[in-house]
Design a protein around this motif. Sequence first.
Motif, mmCIF file in Angstrom:
data_model
loop_
_atom_site.group_PDB
_atom_site.id
_atom_site.type_symbol
_atom_site.label_atom_id
_atom_site.label_comp_id
_atom_site.label_asym_id
_atom_site.label_seq_id
_atom_site.Cartn_x
_atom_site.Cartn_y
_atom_site.Cartn_z
ATOM 1 N N VAL A 171 0.824 -1.214 0.000
ATOM 2 C CA VAL A 171 0.000 0.000 0.000
ATOM 3 C C VAL A 171 0.854 1.257 0.000
ATOM 4 C CG1 VAL A 171 -1.687 1.315 1.327
ATOM 5 C CG2 VAL A 171 -1.961 -1.157 1.075
ATOM 6 N N GLU A 233 -2.348 -7.579 -5.867
ATOM 7 C CA GLU A 233 -3.612 -7.046 -6.377
ATOM 8 C C GLU A 233 -4.705 -7.008 -5.316
ATOM 9 O OE1 GLU A 233 -5.252 -5.042 -9.595
ATOM 10 O OE2 GLU A 233 -3.241 -5.857 -9.318
ATOM 11 N N TYR A 235 -4.550 -5.722 -2.634
ATOM 12 C CA TYR A 235 -4.467 -4.426 -1.966
ATOM 13 C C TYR A 235 -4.777 -3.253 -2.903
ATOM 14 C CZ TYR A 235 -1.992 -6.976 1.739
ATOM 15 O OH TYR A 235 -1.650 -7.851 2.726
ATOM 16 N N ALA A 236 -5.141 -3.540 -4.135
ATOM 17 C CA ALA A 236 -5.274 -2.490 -5.148
ATOM 18 C C ALA A 236 -6.254 -1.399 -4.741
ATOM 19 C CB ALA A 236 -5.692 -3.107 -6.478
ATOM 20 N N ASP A 237 -7.362 -1.764 -4.082
ATOM 21 C CA ASP A 237 -8.360 -0.757 -3.724
ATOM 22 C C ASP A 237 -7.930 0.098 -2.542
ATOM 23 O OD1 ASP A 237 -8.569 -2.650 -1.755
ATOM 24 O OD2 ASP A 237 -10.733 -2.920 -1.916
ATOM 25 N N GLN A 238 -6.761 -0.217 -1.939
ATOM 26 C CA GLN A 238 -6.251 0.583 -0.828
ATOM 27 C C GLN A 238 -5.176 1.577 -1.271
ATOM 28 O OE1 GLN A 238 -5.199 -1.770 2.695
ATOM 29 N NE2 GLN A 238 -6.374 -3.492 1.873
ATOM 30 N N GLU A 240 -3.724 4.795 -2.577
ATOM 31 C CA GLU A 240 -4.199 6.179 -2.685
ATOM 32 C C GLU A 240 -3.304 7.038 -3.563
ATOM 33 O OE1 GLU A 240 -4.619 7.672 1.257
ATOM 34 O OE2 GLU A 240 -6.264 6.302 1.784
#
Length: 263
Positions: A171, A233, A235-238, A240
Amino acid sequence: MSATGRVLLTGAAGNLGTLLRPRLRREGRTLRLLDVAALDPGPGEEALQGSVTDAEVMARACEDVDAVVHLGGLSREAPWTDILEVNIDGTHTVLEAARLAGVPRVVLASSNHAVGFRTLEPELPADSSCRPDTYYGVSKAAMEALGSLYHSRFGMDVVAIRIGSCFPTPVELGIRGLSTWLSPDDGGRLVEACLSAPSPGFRVVWGVSDNTRRVYSLAEAEALGYRSQDDAEVYADQIEDPTPPGEYVGGPAFTQCELGRPN
C-alpha cells in the motif's frame, strides 16, 4: 543445504532482516544474527554485533556456518563514499570471510535498482544486464559481479535476488508496488528455495510475488523451487497514491533522484 544447520543473517535488525528472521526459523536450524545494532536472540538464534565492513567481525560470524544470507548494507541512495564502504567493500568482506571459512553457499540481497534504467517490459529476464539508476544501484550491480566472481573462481554457490519491494503490504508503495511487491511470506519462501536448491552455481533471480501486474520473470526463481502464494492485487483498492510507475524498472523516485542524496 538441508533445512538444518547454521545460517548467518547479516543486517538482521533491518527492515528486510526483521521480516525474514521469523520466516527462516526451522527445527534444527540455528540462525546467527549479525547487525551493527544490538539484537535480542530468541530460541534457535545467536546474535553478534558488528559491521559487515569489519573483516575480524565477519571472520567470527562465518565460523561453523553452512550458508550466509547477506542483507546488510545501506538500503537507499547515499553519498558515494558511504555506498563504496558499506555496500561494495562490505559485500567483498562478507564473501571473502565466507570463502576463508569454507561456507559453501551465499544468498545476496540485490535490487531492481541494479537494472533501474531498463525499460519495463513483460517477463523481464532476471539476468538482464545491469543498468543501475543510482550509486545504490551500482552497488547492487557490483554485488552481483562479486557473487559471480566468487562462484567462478572459488566454486561457491551464490544466488543474487533482485528484490522488487519487500514490505508488509504494497500500500505504501503506490501503484508501482502492485507490480514490484515481494510479500514477506514469499520472501521467506524464496530465500528458503535459494538455500535448499541443489548446486545452483551462480544465479540471478527476481524477488517478487506472482502479482497480477508483475512485469518480472519468475522462471529463474521457480527453477530453484520457489512458488509464490501471494498477489499484491488484493491491496489495489487501498492504493491512494495515483503516481504512475514510470517507464523504467527503478521507478521515478530513483531514476529522477539526485545522485548521492536519499530519495
